[in-house]
Design an enzyme around this catalytic site. Structure first.
Site, PDB file in Angstrom:
ATOM      1  N   HIS A   5       0.715  -1.333   0.168  1.00 37.63           N
ATOM      2  CA  HIS A   5      -0.204  -0.152  -0.209  1.00 37.63           C
ATOM      3  C   HIS A   5       1.378   1.764   0.336  1.00 37.63           C
ATOM      4  O   HIS A   5       0.955   1.976  -0.960  1.00 37.63           O
ATOM      5  CB  HIS A   5      -1.048   0.043   0.997  1.00 37.63           C
ATOM      6  N   GLU A   6       2.069   1.460   1.292  1.00 39.25           N
ATOM      7  CA  GLU A   6       2.805   2.657   1.076  1.00 39.25           C
ATOM      8  C   GLU A   6       3.216   2.338  -0.294  1.00 39.25           C
ATOM      9  O   GLU A   6       3.817   3.879  -0.921  1.00 39.25           O
ATOM     10  CB  GLU A   6       3.287   2.442   2.801  1.00 39.25           C
TER      11      GLU A   6
ATOM     12  N   HIS B  26       1.613   4.504  -3.450  1.00 37.77           N
ATOM     13  CA  HIS B  26       1.463   5.892  -2.795  1.00 37.77           C
ATOM     14  C   HIS B  26       2.747   6.588  -2.725  1.00 37.77           C
ATOM     15  O   HIS B  26       2.831   7.264  -3.682  1.00 37.77           O
ATOM     16  CB  HIS B  26       1.371   6.460  -1.539  1.00 37.77           C
TER      17      HIS B  26
ATOM     18  N   GLU C  50      -4.734   8.215  -3.645  1.00 38.12           N
ATOM     19  CA  GLU C  50      -4.822   6.774  -2.146  1.00 38.12           C
ATOM     20  C   GLU C  50      -5.262   5.788  -3.643  1.00 38.12           C
ATOM     21  O   GLU C  50      -5.077   4.679  -3.215  1.00 38.12           O
ATOM     22  CB  GLU C  50      -6.750   6.494  -1.832  1.00 38.12           C
TER      23      GLU C  50
END
Lengths: 510, 510
Positions: A265-266, A269, A300
């Site tokens: 997820h990070e 980003h 997101e």
């Protein structure tokens, strides 16, 4: 002063303010990852000083003159430069419109609310937090009014996070989406026994977890010469500067999934932040002004695309189940790609948003959107939030919290002044699915590439379609340019239907 | 404006400038320890922006008015506040006296010189570096002239590092010291066989080195809740802010000493930085202005005291030889405290200052002081430095370098504009020995405590005698207050005579 000279002054001041923002971002990163405990008071002072200086330098009235000079001679600039001037002008106007005492009052109120929220959550004590939320709501409405949204305060709040988005537009998206989720959830929970996630719920050595997750992030194309990965108690990504994008992670000793999906997820980003500078932002002045994230929803969309659509897909596990088995032979050598894939797509009705699966997640957001809109509009009193929350949870998810700590006090967002923030999570999910459909169409062998572990092909497509544009377009314009259609919930619904139908071996309504 | 109101303004501006300095220090620390490679250009820009803002905020002419208002009403302030105003006024006058173009020219010249020096050192090519040193000398003389030292340029350079120190005073100290070192060295090298350091020259596991050194630093009383320890290619200590003092270290795979003495040295600096805030700097306004290091010499006295006087003493090894044996049983279980102690006090004539032992170290500094003074005074041409250097090395140490890379090009200091910096190393050694004699007198059981591993007793004495005063006094005043006598080379000579007499089992001249 010629328009070009005014533009040069703008660029100089923009670079100075950008450097102050970078220094602030480094101080904040350090605070979460490295800073010794006793430095807290000094760090708060440093952050306040930099924020004050940044505001002072950016709201300098001369910027208004330079902006006016550029806007009056827009024919002298190319498209990219004009877009950059437009974005800078927008930021400058918003910054100068807000009176300093309102900004300071808001900062103080948020700081007090955060402290009160931590205690109130621990003690499940809504009345202890309520006066803080009351005050933040009042400040948020005043802020929206100053920014020209007196009649539509929720739109004013949204404008901070998702420029151009409106409450009405969001309500429409949620109205399309929500009624289609509940029936899917109902069918799946009846077949809960078809997914068994025990293979991931075992003890996993932390160093091996770290090595495995790092390998996945490397396959995604995250450049560790232009970034790094550390630990923190809450994972985050921060784009400090060009060439300096930092991710953090944490580990669960007895479950492989939090560390893996957290860092993917990070890294999603992080790829966006690295990609913002891919289009030569250092070389072209217009690009330098545009090399910032378009919106929270777009940000997101990148993290959720990688975390959910890619890393919970069967092709991904065809590539990475054997890799996981190398790192964890005792736990996973006998577990195949399909079993891994099912195990990471387990659906459950649950109380806590951040632990929710892909299918129920947006129902959690819908609860917050409902409550928040009613609060901002004055239709709901702060004292009545727990009842409204619990009713919405029961209605949308079919569960009611046992107390407010696991209910309306669970999230930090309101306490940090983030009214209007929640819907961007759902926008991110919708944009992600829409981008993914387009990527699959334009890259016909994408699933095969992923099944070979070649994830960079998707990064490169996202870089060209999304990242390199920075904030040149609104989120809505960007999605339409990249996918050929305005933002919609349809691709996301199609994705959920296909994925969870396959995982659970059921036919889901569309 | 009342004097008290002016003082409040000064404190506010001082806090702002201090916060900018802290942010700068963190950016610099991060650059050496954490920063990804591709962030270099952005980091340079951030550092330049903060430096420019800091200068602009600090040289604001209103500070001059506030300072004047405070100075005109000095009766309204207590002693500590008066001292704080005096120090702030001094810094402000120096900052405002220097014209911006001179500062910028100097920064650019240093940046170019550093790059040229790295290459010149690698190729032992003095002529490639010479024009840069020429330019830096010219700038240094101009700088000294602007600051009111036109007739005594070397004093002007010293004033940056050791306020109040003069070339004449230093020359006197060196004249007392140097003639007494050479005879000691001559005797000891005749008995070189009496010390055998092979026990430390073995492979040592890096994690065990880290753990052992960390244990020593903890015993010294370095507070890791108010600081941290990381790795970097060159060890350093940086006092970022109150509660935030950071040390770095490196390791040699086949020698235990560099990591141990390196971190003890930096921790000595670190205890000083932590101690600057010990006297309630956050509570009393005068103390806040004074919570900075007194001088480079005083700073160095703290690192050298711990590194040399304490950590190379027999009592220290009585405490820590058994600890070292725990961490390195294969290498050190059979080695006693005495053998360790001798091994860390090996004396050798050598070419490289940073590797020199305690006895010959100041001869290296004397070489640089001689050459530097002659250069600044114009008695020595830049082209003639190698010959002068080699002659001084031969005369003082009895060795001549084979090339300029291991001779006059070995140190970074001139390239970074640090003319006048070297003598502070020797001042540090002298102050350290003088403070140590006093500590021993005032704490009669100090050796016993150290032999028990109780090092904190010395930290506390230093905190009360040196650290807590910050920059309230000049270095010379501070030493006189702490020891009852002005700075002198006698205690240091006594220390060397006793230590190396004992280590080598010889009688040394005093």
């Amino acid at each position: 002063m010629t328009p070009r000279a005014a533009f040069a002054e703008l660029l100089r001041r923009h670079a100075e303010v950008r450097d102050l923002s970078s220094a602030t971002a480094l101080l904040a990163w350090d605070q979460e990852t490295m800073m010794p405990r006793k430095a807290a008071a000094a760090r708060a002072s440093q952050l306040a000083t930099l924020a004050g200086l940044r505001h002072e330098r950016f709201t300098d009235p001369r910027l208004g003159d330079w902006i006016a000079a550029c806007e009056a001679a827009s024919g002298e600039f190319d498209d990219e430069e004009r877009a950059g001037i437009r974005e800078l002008a927008r930021d400058w106007r918003r910054a100068t419109q807000l009176p300093r005492d309102l900004v300071e009052e808001q900062a103080a109120a948020e700081s007090a609310a955060l402290e009160a929220w931590r205690e109130a959550r621990a003690r499940s004590d809504w009345p202890a937090f309520a006066p803080h939320l009351e005050r933040l709501l009042d400040l948020a409405r005043r802020r929206a009014a100053v920014l020209g949204f007196a009649d539509r305060p929720y739109d004013g709040l949204l404008d901070d996070y998702e420029r151009g988005a409106t409450e009405a537009g969001l309500a429409q998206l949620f109205d399309q989406l929500v009624p289609r989720l509940a029936p899917m959830v109902a069918i799946i929970v009846e077949h809960a026994g078809r997914v068994d996630s025990r293979c991931f719920r075992q003890p996993f050595d932390e160093r091996a977890q770290e090595a495995f997750a790092t390998r996945v992030v490397a396959a995604m194309g995250f450049d560790t010469d232009a970034g790094r990965i550390d630990r923190s108690s809450h994972p985050f990504c921060t784009g400090i500067a060009r060439g300096d994008v930092r991710l953090t992670r944490r580990f669960a000793a007895d479950d492989l999934r939090p560390a893996l999906f957290g860092i993917v997820h990070e890294a999603g980003h992080g790829l966006y932040e690295q990609g913002l500078h891919a289009a030569g932002a250092a070389e072209r002045p217009g690009a330098a002004l545009l090399a910032e994230a378009c919106s929270l929803g777009v940000h997101e969309s990148q993290s959720r695309l990688w975390e959910n659509i890619v890393a919970r897909s069967l092709p991904f596990w065809q590539a990475f189940a054997p890799v996981a088995a190398e790192y964890f032979p005792a736990q996973l050598a006998a577990v195949g790609a399909e079993e891994c894939w099912r195990a990471v797509n387990e659906v459950q009705r649950s109380l806590i948003r951040v632990e929710a699966d892909e299918l129920t997640y947006n129902l959690h957001v819908a609860v917050r959107f409902d409550v928040e809109r009613a609060l901002v509009a004055g239709r709901l009193a702060v004292a009545d939030v727990p009842a409204a929350w619990n009713a919405a949870m029961q209605r949308l998810i079919g569960l009611a919290p046992g107390n407010d700590g696991e209910g309306c006090l669970q999230d930090i967002h309101w306490a940090m002044g983030g009214l209007g923030y929640f819907p961007t999570y759902t926008l991110g999910n919708l944009y992600a699915a829409q981008l993914w459909e387009t990527a699959q169409r334009e890259l016909p062998r994408l699933d095969e590439a992923i099944a070979q572990g070649e994830l960079v092909v998707l990064r490169d497509w996202l870089r060209a379609s999304v990242h390199c544009h920075g904030r040149r377009f609104t989120a809505s314009e960007l999605i339409e340019r990249a996918t050929g259609a305005p933002p919609s919930s349809e691709p996301f619904v199609r994705h959920l239907r296909a994925r969870f139908g396959a995982v659970y071996g059921v036919t889901l309504p569309g």
